[in-house]
Motif scaffolding. Structure first.
Motif, PDB file in Angstrom:
ATOM      1  N   TYR A 285     -57.487 -19.958 -22.335  1.00  0.00           N
ATOM      2  CA  TYR A 285     -56.601 -20.536 -21.149  1.00  0.00           C
ATOM      3  C   TYR A 285     -55.920 -19.274 -20.559  1.00  0.00           C
ATOM      4  CZ  TYR A 285     -53.141 -22.585 -18.152  1.00  0.00           C
ATOM      5  OH  TYR A 285     -52.405 -22.913 -17.268  1.00  0.00           O
ATOM      6  N   PHE A 286     -55.410 -18.304 -21.692  1.00  0.00           N
ATOM      7  CA  PHE A 286     -54.490 -17.033 -21.279  1.00  0.00           C
ATOM      8  C   PHE A 286     -55.502 -15.897 -21.047  1.00  0.00           C
ATOM      9  CE2 PHE A 286     -51.940 -20.135 -23.702  1.00  0.00           C
ATOM     10  CZ  PHE A 286     -50.677 -20.224 -22.959  1.00  0.00           C
ATOM     11  N   ASP A 287     -54.936 -15.292 -19.866  1.00  0.00           N
ATOM     12  CA  ASP A 287     -55.639 -14.129 -19.361  1.00  0.00           C
ATOM     13  C   ASP A 287     -55.521 -13.040 -20.465  1.00  0.00           C
ATOM     14  OD1 ASP A 287     -57.252 -15.084 -17.262  1.00  0.00           O
ATOM     15  OD2 ASP A 287     -55.463 -15.090 -15.921  1.00  0.00           O
ATOM     16  N   GLU A 288     -53.855 -13.034 -20.689  1.00  0.00           N
ATOM     17  CA  GLU A 288     -53.261 -11.868 -21.546  1.00  0.00           C
ATOM     18  C   GLU A 288     -52.632 -12.916 -22.602  1.00  0.00           C
ATOM     19  OE1 GLU A 288     -50.353  -8.374 -21.254  1.00  0.00           O
ATOM     20  OE2 GLU A 288     -50.708  -9.437 -19.490  1.00  0.00           O
ATOM     21  N   ILE A 289     -52.755 -12.639 -23.876  1.00  0.00           N
ATOM     22  CA  ILE A 289     -52.361 -13.193 -24.894  1.00  0.00           C
ATOM     23  C   ILE A 289     -51.163 -12.384 -25.514  1.00  0.00           C
ATOM     24  CG2 ILE A 289     -52.571 -14.041 -27.521  1.00  0.00           C
ATOM     25  CD1 ILE A 289     -55.538 -14.664 -26.743  1.00  0.00           C
TER      26      ILE A 289
ATOM     27  N   THR B 108     -38.554 -19.191 -37.195  1.00  0.00           N
ATOM     28  CA  THR B 108     -38.066 -20.285 -36.622  1.00  0.00           C
ATOM     29  C   THR B 108     -38.973 -21.132 -35.592  1.00  0.00           C
ATOM     30  OG1 THR B 108     -35.945 -19.224 -36.202  1.00  0.00           O
ATOM     31  CG2 THR B 108     -36.015 -21.520 -35.375  1.00  0.00           C
ATOM     32  N   VAL B 109     -39.188 -22.404 -36.000  1.00  0.00           N
ATOM     33  CA  VAL B 109     -40.142 -23.172 -35.237  1.00  0.00           C
ATOM     34  C   VAL B 109     -39.320 -23.981 -34.039  1.00  0.00           C
ATOM     35  CG1 VAL B 109     -41.434 -25.160 -35.295  1.00  0.00           C
ATOM     36  CG2 VAL B 109     -41.623 -23.763 -37.389  1.00  0.00           C
ATOM     37  N   PHE B 110     -39.734 -23.571 -32.743  1.00  0.00           N
ATOM     38  CA  PHE B 110     -39.100 -23.863 -31.603  1.00  0.00           C
ATOM     39  C   PHE B 110     -40.000 -25.042 -30.881  1.00  0.00           C
ATOM     40  CE2 PHE B 110     -36.711 -20.068 -32.169  1.00  0.00           C
ATOM     41  CZ  PHE B 110     -35.778 -19.887 -31.302  1.00  0.00           C
ATOM     42  N   GLY B 111     -40.973 -25.542 -31.584  1.00  0.00           N
ATOM     43  CA  GLY B 111     -41.638 -26.450 -30.938  1.00  0.00           C
ATOM     44  C   GLY B 111     -42.859 -26.845 -31.599  1.00  0.00           C
TER      45      GLY B 111
ATOM     46  N   LYS C 142     -48.359 -25.757 -22.182  1.00  0.00           N
ATOM     47  CA  LYS C 142     -47.086 -26.052 -21.668  1.00  0.00           C
ATOM     48  C   LYS C 142     -46.058 -25.721 -22.516  1.00  0.00           C
ATOM     49  CE  LYS C 142     -48.575 -30.436 -19.217  1.00  0.00           C
ATOM     50  NZ  LYS C 142     -48.350 -31.712 -18.942  1.00  0.00           N
ATOM     51  N   LEU C 143     -46.032 -25.824 -23.748  1.00  0.00           N
ATOM     52  CA  LEU C 143     -45.113 -25.053 -24.711  1.00  0.00           C
ATOM     53  C   LEU C 143     -44.985 -23.928 -24.759  1.00  0.00           C
ATOM     54  CD1 LEU C 143     -43.008 -26.450 -26.833  1.00  0.00           C
ATOM     55  CD2 LEU C 143     -44.608 -26.352 -28.514  1.00  0.00           C
ATOM     56  N   ILE C 144     -45.984 -23.301 -24.995  1.00  0.00           N
ATOM     57  CA  ILE C 144     -46.050 -21.651 -24.894  1.00  0.00           C
ATOM     58  C   ILE C 144     -45.416 -21.164 -23.712  1.00  0.00           C
ATOM     59  CG2 ILE C 144     -47.808 -19.454 -24.658  1.00  0.00           C
ATOM     60  CD1 ILE C 144     -49.521 -21.049 -26.649  1.00  0.00           C
ATOM     61  N   LYS C 145     -45.797 -21.704 -22.578  1.00  0.00           N
ATOM     62  CA  LYS C 145     -45.254 -21.317 -21.240  1.00  0.00           C
ATOM     63  C   LYS C 145     -43.504 -21.609 -21.240  1.00  0.00           C
ATOM     64  CE  LYS C 145     -49.288 -22.145 -18.134  1.00  0.00           C
ATOM     65  NZ  LYS C 145     -49.514 -22.837 -17.107  1.00  0.00           N
ATOM     66  N   GLN C 146     -43.043 -22.634 -22.003  1.00  0.00           N
ATOM     67  CA  GLN C 146     -41.940 -22.956 -22.048  1.00  0.00           C
ATOM     68  C   GLN C 146     -41.018 -22.155 -22.902  1.00  0.00           C
ATOM     69  OE1 GLN C 146     -41.784 -27.006 -23.187  1.00  0.00           O
ATOM     70  NE2 GLN C 146     -42.432 -27.670 -21.307  1.00  0.00           N
ATOM     71  N   VAL C 147     -41.643 -21.649 -24.294  1.00  0.00           N
ATOM     72  CA  VAL C 147     -40.921 -21.170 -25.394  1.00  0.00           C
ATOM     73  C   VAL C 147     -41.179 -19.596 -25.351  1.00  0.00           C
ATOM     74  CG1 VAL C 147     -41.019 -21.138 -27.716  1.00  0.00           C
ATOM     75  CG2 VAL C 147     -40.851 -23.296 -26.558  1.00  0.00           C
TER      76      VAL C 147
ATOM     77  N   ILE D 227     -44.424 -21.611 -32.944  1.00  0.00           N
ATOM     78  CA  ILE D 227     -44.690 -22.937 -32.330  1.00  0.00           C
ATOM     79  C   ILE D 227     -45.986 -23.326 -33.546  1.00  0.00           C
ATOM     80  CG2 ILE D 227     -43.860 -22.806 -30.155  1.00  0.00           C
ATOM     81  CD1 ILE D 227     -46.768 -23.125 -29.325  1.00  0.00           C
ATOM     82  N   ILE D 228     -46.035 -24.613 -33.490  1.00  0.00           N
ATOM     83  CA  ILE D 228     -47.169 -25.111 -34.513  1.00  0.00           C
ATOM     84  C   ILE D 228     -47.902 -25.921 -33.580  1.00  0.00           C
ATOM     85  CG2 ILE D 228     -47.643 -26.552 -36.434  1.00  0.00           C
ATOM     86  CD1 ILE D 228     -45.058 -25.732 -37.865  1.00  0.00           C
TER      87      ILE D 228
END
Length: 250
Positions: A70-74, A30-33, A43-48, A6-7
């Motif tokens: 924001y993320f405890d684990e990347i 491949t760019v998914f979003g 939100k996009l990271i959670k979706q994709v 994603i970008i």
């Protein structure tokens, strides 16, 4: 190898430019979003569930580092994108993290993507080794690696309800209405799973007997499964399936 990305960039032309360079020079990506803000990116990271995030450092509402906080684990790789060779870049260099400067040079981008690709491959290999070790310790209910195009998903074998063959592919139906299409034949899955309560009920179906909720005598024999699906039993396999069902109840 296919890399799901994603970008995250606040300027539209910046997102379009990066996506265009990736399409031309990094076909494995491949760019998914795309996201124009940290809030949208979360939100996009959670979706994709991307493998790779192209992350702009300077954005009006919150900079790119706020996204990582924001993320405890990347679980994704990051390539930072910035227009400024400033203190942030010095910190990035000290940390040996990948970055590219604007305006984007396609050669620099390719080098960064190649390094990230190697790390993603290594993570996949480490995951396979980890699953091998786990399965050696728990042979009664191993997890199985399912290649699904751009990744390998490891699933609990007991969660699989049934497999449906379709040429060189197999549809895997699991608990929770989950469905995967895997590039393996049904014969391959039969060889792997036959000793774990799976039975070939029909030329196109491999069924987990632990998910059979009823045996129906209508239409020559049908199996009702835990998700409500009905599977026909072929005539030549009928007695074999009955024997396996009786044995599974003992």
């Amino acid at each position: 190898m296919h890399i799901k990305s994603i970008i995250v960039e606040d300027e539209k032309h910046g997102r379009e430019n990066l996506a265009g360079i990736l399409a031309e020079h990094c076909p494995a990506v491949t760019v998914f979003g795309e996201a124009e803000s940290v809030e949208r990116a979360i939100k996009l990271i959670k979706q994709v569930s991307p493998d790779l995030v192209f992350l702009d450092i300077e954005m009006p509402a919150a900079n790119g580092f706020k996204l990582l906080e924001y993320f405890d684990e990347i679980n994704f790789e990051v390539i930072f994108v910035t227009a400024y060779d400033n203190y942030a870049i010095k910190a990035i260099r000290f940390s040996a993290v990948d970055y590219i400067l604007k305006p984007i040079n396609y050669h620099d981008l390719k080098v960064a993507v190649e390094k990230v690709t190697q790390r993603i491959r290594q993570k996949e290999e480490n995951a396979r080794i980890k699953e091998l070790h786990r399965n050696m310790l728990q042979p009664e209910n191993p997890r199985i690696g399912l290649p699904t195009g751009d990744r390998i998903e490891f699933v609990q074998m007991s969660d699989i309800i049934y497999c449906k063959g379709e040429g060189n592919y197999t549809h895997i139906y699991m608990e929770g209405q989950k469905h995967l299409l895997v590039a393996k034949t049904l014969v391959e899955f039969e060889e792997l799973l036959s000793e774990y309560s799976f039975v070939r009920a029909h030329k196109s179906y491999l069924v987990n007997l632990k998910h059979v909720s009823a045996y129906l005598k209508t239409d020559g024999g049908m199996l009702r499964l835990s998700n409500g699906d009905m599977i026909m039993i072929s005539r030549r396999r009928r007695e074999f399936v009955r024997e396996k069902l009786r044995a599974s109840l003992n």
